[in-house]
Design a protein around this motif. Sequence first.
Motif: not given
Length: 464
Positions: A200-201, A203-205, A207-208
């Motif tokens: 999840k970490i 994936y968030k990175a 997405a930036e």
Amino acid sequence: MKTMQLEANASAIVKEQRLFFNSGKTKDVTFRKASLKRLYQEIIARETEICEAVKRDFNKSEFEALLSETQFTLAELKHTINHIKKWSRRKSVLPSLANFPSSDAIYKEPYGSVLVIAPWNYPFNLAMAPLIGAVAAGNTACIKPSELTPNTSAIIREIVTAVFEPGHVQVAEGGVEVAQDLLAQRWDYIFFTGSVQVGKIVYKAAAEHLTPVTLELGGKNPCIIDATANIQLTARRLVWGKFLNGGQTCIAPDYLLVERSVKDDLVKAIREEVTKAYGEDPQRSPDYPRIVNKKQFDRLNAMLDGESLLMGGVTNRDDRYIAPTLLDEPDLDSEVMKDEIFGPILPVLTWDKEKEIHHIISRYEKPLAFYVFSRKTRKAKRIMSQYNFGGGCINDTIIHIANKRLPFGGVGNSGIGAYHGKKSFDIFTHHKPVVNRGTWMDVPIRYAPYSKKTNLAKHIRKLF
């Protein structure tokens, strides 16, 4: 100061990778193939060293290291080397009547610079397998090996340095800070293997920067055994699949769902098969791995508190040893049944009616793997069709990853995307559609004015 230096190093890696990619070298399929051939020869030459490194990291036997680390990687390499030219070719497709006259094609184009974040449980294989696909597709790549397996990480760095030109493939060693700084950079593709939480970490990175990703995660993999199963063979295959790599396998059976009438027979057979595999005292067996570190040991050891044992339960923190262990009917709200176990602990749950199976499985997210043992083929296939999961087997465990013609990956919480074989090439490739329109004829229907074309437009779907 240290953080700034890490960020500078990560930034420098990305810059060097982009310069190399922009040179155009990796667009040449001959160059890619030559690089993969050198990698193949280097792994062959250093196979014993690789096995020794994995042994030092968590006591994996030479046989298991050969089977699951080097030979698996070499097979993937050989298959890719043999097919890379075919996979890379432009593919012609049938044109649409709406574009007549035209010739249409799909161009195979690399994304650019790829980040591969590898896990510790199969530290060599799971760093190399995505790298093979990335290089074959024409990308540059940076591997971040796991800091929890430092010996394997070091030999990965040595192999990459010996095989690839600077800027083509690089290795960034280090812990969480290094991973964070790498993720802060803009990559063209990220491939991550590891836990759901870290996924999840990542994936968030990603997405930036709107970076596409493949996430190979895990889950609570169920294993259903009914009364018709061949009990002794089932036990043998369960023992191999569960205790391979000390249970630290993302597609290992996580818990058993056994038809009540055969539970006692199955438990007895599992005890027998464990003794055959690892002897009366598995701690003394040269073939039984250890838990990767004391943090993971403590996490697993805590799961045993208050549980009823059917087998095993012996632990030794100094040796990072947990015996092959069966738990008897743990509560579904207990610690061991909350998340993926990822160790040599196997809960045994029973059922009388199939609806009880559904009640338990439906508590969890979609698993990475799913197993059914039954002589009733139609029933087994029906169960396989009933549930969502990444991949699985009927009457065996884990072996679905051995067929390079089958995609390997998760679904939902257990992952995004799949690889192995041609799929590894495809995920690191942008399939670019191109229409080459003829100029000798130009049907005027699409051009304004439209006032007299409305009725005709109602049938234009037939041209697509």
